[in-house]
Design a protein around this motif. Sequence first.
Motif, PDB file in Angstrom:
ATOM      1  N   GLY A   6       0.830  -1.202   0.000  1.00 60.22           N
ATOM      2  CA  GLY A   6       0.000   0.000   0.000  1.00 60.22           C
ATOM      3  C   GLY A   6       0.865   1.251   0.000  1.00 60.22           C
ATOM      4  N   ILE A   7       0.568   2.183  -0.904  1.00 62.53           N
ATOM      5  CA  ILE A   7       1.337   3.427  -1.014  1.00 62.53           C
ATOM      6  C   ILE A   7       0.367   4.594  -0.923  1.00 62.53           C
ATOM      7  CG2 ILE A   7       3.035   4.706  -2.356  1.00 62.53           C
ATOM      8  CD1 ILE A   7       3.441   2.061  -3.951  1.00 62.53           C
ATOM      9  N   SER A   8       0.712   5.575  -0.120  1.00 62.15           N
ATOM     10  CA  SER A   8      -0.175   6.725   0.053  1.00 62.15           C
ATOM     11  C   SER A   8       0.654   7.994   0.211  1.00 62.15           C
ATOM     12  CB  SER A   8      -1.079   6.533   1.276  1.00 62.15           C
ATOM     13  OG  SER A   8      -0.284   6.436   2.456  1.00 62.15           O
ATOM     14  N   ARG A   9      -0.014   9.120   0.077  1.00 65.24           N
ATOM     15  CA  ARG A   9       0.600  10.425   0.330  1.00 65.24           C
ATOM     16  C   ARG A   9      -0.432  11.263   1.069  1.00 65.24           C
ATOM     17  NH1 ARG A   9       3.108  13.439  -4.764  1.00 65.24           N
ATOM     18  NH2 ARG A   9       4.513  11.630  -4.726  1.00 65.24           N
ATOM     19  N   LEU A  32       4.668  13.518   2.516  1.00 64.72           N
ATOM     20  CA  LEU A  32       5.598  12.530   1.989  1.00 64.72           C
ATOM     21  C   LEU A  32       4.886  11.218   1.675  1.00 64.72           C
ATOM     22  CD1 LEU A  32       8.535  13.067   4.516  1.00 64.72           C
ATOM     23  CD2 LEU A  32       8.345  14.005   2.212  1.00 64.72           C
ATOM     24  N   ASP A  33       5.486  10.445   0.767  1.00 70.30           N
ATOM     25  CA  ASP A  33       4.961   9.111   0.460  1.00 70.30           C
ATOM     26  C   ASP A  33       5.180   8.177   1.646  1.00 70.30           C
ATOM     27  OD1 ASP A  33       4.295   9.934  -2.079  1.00 70.30           O
ATOM     28  OD2 ASP A  33       6.067   9.064  -3.030  1.00 70.30           O
ATOM     29  N   ALA A  34       4.232   7.276   1.851  1.00 74.74           N
ATOM     30  CA  ALA A  34       4.349   6.237   2.877  1.00 74.74           C
ATOM     31  C   ALA A  34       4.047   4.890   2.232  1.00 74.74           C
ATOM     32  CB  ALA A  34       3.386   6.495   4.034  1.00 74.74           C
ATOM     33  N   ALA A  35       4.832   3.879   2.590  1.00 77.32           N
ATOM     34  CA  ALA A  35       4.650   2.532   2.032  1.00 77.32           C
ATOM     35  C   ALA A  35       4.430   1.545   3.168  1.00 77.32           C
ATOM     36  CB  ALA A  35       5.857   2.122   1.204  1.00 77.32           C
ATOM     37  N   GLN A  75      13.603  -7.153   7.784  1.00 74.22           N
ATOM     38  CA  GLN A  75      15.008  -7.215   7.381  1.00 74.22           C
ATOM     39  C   GLN A  75      15.138  -7.528   5.892  1.00 74.22           C
ATOM     40  OE1 GLN A  75      17.611  -6.318   9.271  1.00 74.22           O
ATOM     41  NE2 GLN A  75      16.038  -5.769  10.769  1.00 74.22           N
ATOM     42  N   SER A  76      14.244  -8.344   5.361  1.00 73.94           N
ATOM     43  CA  SER A  76      14.272  -8.653   3.927  1.00 73.94           C
ATOM     44  C   SER A  76      14.019  -7.406   3.099  1.00 73.94           C
ATOM     45  CB  SER A  76      13.229  -9.726   3.593  1.00 73.94           C
ATOM     46  OG  SER A  76      13.550 -10.953   4.209  1.00 73.94           O
ATOM     47  N   LEU A  77      13.100  -6.561   3.531  1.00 73.07           N
ATOM     48  CA  LEU A  77      12.793  -5.327   2.807  1.00 73.07           C
ATOM     49  C   LEU A  77      13.944  -4.332   2.902  1.00 73.07           C
ATOM     50  CD1 LEU A  77       9.044  -4.869   3.800  1.00 73.07           C
ATOM     51  CD2 LEU A  77       9.949  -5.692   1.617  1.00 73.07           C
ATOM     52  N   THR A 128       6.847   0.049   6.112  1.00 74.55           N
ATOM     53  CA  THR A 128       6.254  -0.485   7.336  1.00 74.55           C
ATOM     54  C   THR A 128       5.643  -1.849   7.054  1.00 74.55           C
ATOM     55  OG1 THR A 128       5.776   1.752   8.096  1.00 74.55           O
ATOM     56  CG2 THR A 128       4.578  -0.040   9.167  1.00 74.55           C
ATOM     57  N   VAL A 129       5.828  -2.785   7.972  1.00 71.26           N
ATOM     58  CA  VAL A 129       5.278  -4.130   7.811  1.00 71.26           C
ATOM     59  C   VAL A 129       4.097  -4.310   8.755  1.00 71.26           C
ATOM     60  CG1 VAL A 129       5.705  -6.608   8.031  1.00 71.26           C
ATOM     61  CG2 VAL A 129       7.477  -5.112   7.100  1.00 71.26           C
ATOM     62  N   GLU A 130       2.980  -4.735   8.193  1.00 73.43           N
ATOM     63  CA  GLU A 130       1.800  -5.078   8.988  1.00 73.43           C
ATOM     64  C   GLU A 130       1.377  -6.502   8.662  1.00 73.43           C
ATOM     65  OE1 GLU A 130      -1.268  -2.202   8.397  1.00 73.43           O
ATOM     66  OE2 GLU A 130      -0.161  -0.576   9.395  1.00 73.43           O
ATOM     67  N   VAL A 131       0.732  -7.146   9.609  1.00 80.20           N
ATOM     68  CA  VAL A 131       0.319  -8.539   9.444  1.00 80.20           C
ATOM     69  C   VAL A 131      -1.197  -8.603   9.428  1.00 80.20           C
ATOM     70  CG1 VAL A 131       0.379 -10.855  10.434  1.00 80.20           C
ATOM     71  CG2 VAL A 131       2.403  -9.383  10.570  1.00 80.20           C
ATOM     72  N   ALA A 132      -1.758  -9.251   8.400  1.00 79.21           N
ATOM     73  CA  ALA A 132      -3.215  -9.419   8.316  1.00 79.21           C
ATOM     74  C   ALA A 132      -3.696 -10.312   9.458  1.00 79.21           C
ATOM     75  CB  ALA A 132      -3.592 -10.029   6.972  1.00 79.21           C
ATOM     76  N   GLY A 133      -4.860 -10.002   9.982  1.00 73.97           N
ATOM     77  CA  GLY A 133      -5.383 -10.752  11.109  1.00 73.97           C
ATOM     78  C   GLY A 133      -5.990 -12.099  10.745  1.00 73.97           C
ATOM     79  N   GLU A 134      -6.242 -12.304   9.450  1.00 75.89           N
ATOM     80  CA  GLU A 134      -6.850 -13.552   8.992  1.00 75.89           C
ATOM     81  C   GLU A 134      -5.830 -14.417   8.260  1.00 75.89           C
ATOM     82  OE1 GLU A 134      -9.953 -14.452   9.681  1.00 75.89           O
ATOM     83  OE2 GLU A 134     -10.291 -12.572  10.779  1.00 75.89           O
ATOM     84  N   VAL A 135      -5.982 -15.723   8.414  1.00 73.45           N
ATOM     85  CA  VAL A 135      -5.105 -16.679   7.742  1.00 73.45           C
ATOM     86  C   VAL A 135      -5.650 -16.999   6.355  1.00 73.45           C
ATOM     87  CG1 VAL A 135      -4.317 -19.086   7.787  1.00 73.45           C
ATOM     88  CG2 VAL A 135      -4.238 -17.704   9.868  1.00 73.45           C
ATOM     89  N   ALA A 136      -4.743 -17.178   5.405  1.00 74.60           N
ATOM     90  CA  ALA A 136      -5.130 -17.628   4.061  1.00 74.60           C
ATOM     91  C   ALA A 136      -4.192 -18.769   3.672  1.00 74.60           C
ATOM     92  CB  ALA A 136      -5.031 -16.484   3.057  1.00 74.60           C
TER      93      ALA A 136
END
Length: 354
Positions: A277-280, A284-287, A310-312, A321-329
């Motif tokens: 997700g990318i926004s402004r 400034l841009d945020a990812a 660390q991979s990013l 920024t890394v976020e984790v979805a609350g649902e499993v797929a």
Amino acid sequence: MTTPMTWRTRSDLAAAGRTATGLLHVSPDGDTVVPGDPAGAAGAFVAALRAAGVDPSDRVVAALSGDGELAAPQWTHAAAEVAAAAAAVGPRGRLRLHHALETLKATTLVITPTGAMDLLARLHLEFLLDPLDLGLRHIVLTGEIASRRTMDHLAAEFDAEVTEVYCSPFTAAPLGWRSSEAEPLTPIAPGSLALASLEKDELLAPPYAEGLAELVVADGDTVLRTGQVARVPAGDAVPAPAHTVGDHVLVRGVWLSLERVRKAMGRIDGVSGWELGISRQGTLDAAVLTVTFNRESLIDNPMWKSRIQQSLKALTPITITVEVAGEVAEASTPGTVNDARGHHLGRDRTAIAR
């Protein structure tokens, strides 16, 4: 017999570093390498500064990155020929930038559109300073797709002449300029700007039909697709880009490889999907990368989230920024891009053309 043109995208240049010689322009992520020609490009930088109104009475500060693509040094060397003084200070923090502008008595600032807007916001909200006190006469914007009304806003707040310069995303050499959002780009030199079809490898010739077209850079018998797309009105003018397309997305003036993000996430066990997700929303841009796991035990696992962060960091200097979805797929799905700025149209050029 006419020599056929070779068409390349940014992704095609990833392996060039193994054989390229001479001075090289290297993208901040090390993914794109192109030969540089500072002497040949110097005239374009000088022409861009003169088009912006810079003259021997000016003092120029370039607040741009010099990371690989050498943008700031090239602007500064050209400004030293046109103006009374020139300095490259880099994209430093706004308080330090303000101090540098005052110390050098700068009258001209070369900066990204979001960098200029962020400086303005901080002058008002944090430093409680009047932008007019800086005494800037010229602001040169480059390196990003500006938000609407940015040029007018900056011109009014700083009481300065604002010029946007479109530069090659490979070498940072100026290709065209405009002094208003309502204007098309004025080419720095004849033939420096060209438009191409998204649907096929074909240069477009004026008068142009209304629609989307990609800006391209011709380099001998090679055509480099910039990944930047303009909404072209009917006529002969080449507008500034308003969108991006392809396997790279432009965030905070840096091109981010979606393919490298895909490969990085594919190497982490348990990742079944992701959305960039990318926004402004501010200046400034945020990812934000939202990751979906295939088992519940990973959702609240800080070690897995840290692995992704660390991979990013290994891929790009952009803060993601890394976020984790609350649902499993459990089933794997392709990664997606959600660009709230409206810039990135998609990875498939031909699908967009249709």
